[in-house]
Design an enzyme around this catalytic site. Structure first.
Site, PDB file in Angstrom:
ATOM      1  N   ALA A 198      -4.048   3.813   5.693  1.00 22.03           N
ATOM      2  CA  ALA A 198      -4.004   3.563   7.132  1.00 22.03           C
ATOM      3  C   ALA A 198      -3.073   4.559   7.813  1.00 22.03           C
ATOM      4  O   ALA A 198      -3.365   5.061   8.899  1.00 22.03           O
ATOM      5  CB  ALA A 198      -3.546   2.130   7.397  1.00 22.03           C
ATOM      6  N   TYR A 199      -1.955   4.848   7.173  1.00 28.12           N
ATOM      7  CA  TYR A 199      -0.994   5.781   7.747  1.00 28.12           C
ATOM      8  C   TYR A 199      -1.608   7.163   7.920  1.00 28.12           C
ATOM      9  O   TYR A 199      -1.373   7.849   8.922  1.00 28.12           O
ATOM     10  CB  TYR A 199       0.241   5.862   6.851  1.00 28.12           C
ATOM     11  CG  TYR A 199       1.299   6.811   7.364  1.00 28.12           C
ATOM     12  CD1 TYR A 199       2.254   6.384   8.284  1.00 28.12           C
ATOM     13  CD2 TYR A 199       1.342   8.144   6.952  1.00 28.12           C
ATOM     14  CE1 TYR A 199       3.219   7.247   8.775  1.00 28.12           C
ATOM     15  CE2 TYR A 199       2.302   9.016   7.436  1.00 28.12           C
ATOM     16  CZ  TYR A 199       3.229   8.569   8.353  1.00 28.12           C
ATOM     17  OH  TYR A 199       4.173   9.436   8.834  1.00 28.12           O
TER      18      TYR A 199
END
Length: 412
Positions: A315-316
């Site tokens: 996600a990052y």
């Protein structure tokens, strides 16, 4: 003073005939949180040995005056060892029963300076022929390099713990911490594989979780309770592994030094990873899914590895994932100098959350952290050791977990 001054100082005062007490200054020791009886707390079992005249309950708050030199800051003054004994002298249920060094003259002393909160400090008491102290020399470490130098000599010194040594004591005093966890393992309770090969930090943490499940306890208290338990487990296994070699003796000095270095490095490794591993266990118990809701030890950018990313490394690294829903958490047992290490972790996340066990910071240092967008996270039982003016701006572990639950869809 140069670093060589500390090395020379350690060579002079880590010697026969000198009693030592090594600790980190808390907010209750310095003037950081505005306590009225400011002055370093030293355990009774230590001070009573070297100042035996204060060990009495027929007189209220007995004292002993002596000269104390803070050699790191070129400061010499007359101070007192005092036994606050109202609990025993007057029978007050909420009275005091503790020993401190006081009369330092306010914040002009490095030992009371709020900026010294968290500093590793070494108290050296030369003794006379009767084993009583005749004075004291102190070194208050001024930076991370000095602390590393001191811990090369003494091993890791964690908040709330003491390393104490007296010439007539065979070896070190037992490592002191308030409230024993009672998790010491007898030799028969230690798995044979642990004696053959020292267990990993994760294995010892899992054993602490087994002995101190505490699932109905708030996560802040659960974390601290388990840390106490894990430390006892570690030391009991260490004793089982090392005592046979010590009792067998060494054929030469190099073998002895090599064994001692192994013990010291193992203690450092445990101290450096313990809080991180306990935090992972708490996250899992609080129903956060590893790999989905959080990731332990990910790589945010090349060469950058925060302890925890939320919800995940994937996600990052996804530019379409909203940065406002990302979080990171660093874990550092002490943060006085080390908090700056987290500033450059996880570039996409502007506010860096830092979980620490340090027992207080100064208002000035806290504001410096805030300006650098570092959000302090402190277990709730330690909050009273921080200045009242900043407590509402510090997150507890439970409040941090609550923040995560609002950000992670489907989280508990």
């Amino acid at each position: 003073m140069a670093l060589s001054d500390l090395t020379d100082w350690l060579g002079e005062f880590c010697a026969p005939g000198i009693a030592l007490c090594v600790k980190r200054l808390s907010g209750n020791d310095t003037l950081a949180n505005g306590t009225h009886q400011a002055g370093p707390y030293i355990p009774k079992e230590f001070l009573f040995r070297i100042f035996p005249t204060i060990n009495r309950t027929d007189e209220k708050n007995p004292v002993y005056w002596f000269e104390l030199a803070v050699d790191s800051h070129l400061d010499v003054r007359k101070v007192r060892a005092v036994y606050y004994n109202s609990k025993r002298f007057e029978g007050k249920a909420n009275g005091r029963d503790e020993t401190r060094l006081t009369n330092f003259g306010g914040g002009a002393s490095a030992l009371l300076d709020a900026e010294s909160t968290g500093a590793l400090s070494i108290f050296a008491f030369p003794l006379n022929d009767n084993g009583a102290a005749i004075g004291c020399h102190v070194w208050v470490c001024r930076n991370e390099v000095e602390e590393d130098t001191a811990e090369e000599r003494f091993g890791p010194v964690e908040p709330g713990r003491f390393i104490m040594w007296s010439p007539e004591q065979p070896g070190l005093f037992p490592p002191f911490a308030a409230g024993p966890a009672k998790c010491w393992l007898d030799p028969g309770d230690i798995p044979p594989t642990w004696v053959a090969k020292f267990p990993t930090g994760a294995e010892i943490v899992r054993k602490a979780v087994e002995l101190r499940a505490e699932h109905g306890m708030p996560p802040d208290k659960r974390l601290l309770r388990r840390r106490e338990c894990e430390f006892e487990i570690f030391r009991s296994v260490e004793a089982a592994v090392e005592f046979p070699a010590i009792h067998a003796g060494f054929t030469n000095l190099d073998d002895f030094i090599s064994r001692a270095q192994t013990v010291l490095q193992r203690r450092k490794a445990r101290s450096g990873r313990s809080l991180e591993l306990h935090t992972r266990e708490i996250l899992i118990e609080e129903q956060f899914r590893e790999g989905t809701d959080f990731q332990h030890g990910p790589q945010s950018e090349p060469g950058k590895r925060p302890d925890f990313l939320f919800p995940s490394q994937a996600a990052y690294r996804d530019p379409t994932f909203p940065a406002a829903r990302l979080r990171m958490l660093a874990t550092k047992t002490t943060c006085r100098d080390r908090w700056r290490q987290v500033i450059n972790e996880a570039d996409r996340i502007p506010v860096k959350h830092l979980l620490t066990l340090q027992e207080g910071v100064s208002e000035a240092q806290f504001h410096e952290m805030t300006q650098a967008k570092v959000q302090l996270v402190v277990p709730e039982p330690l909050m009273a050791k921080y200045p009242a003016s900043i407590r509402t701006d510090i997150m507890t572990l439970e409040s941090f977990l609550g923040d995560l639950r609002l950000l992670v869809p489907g989280a508990p």
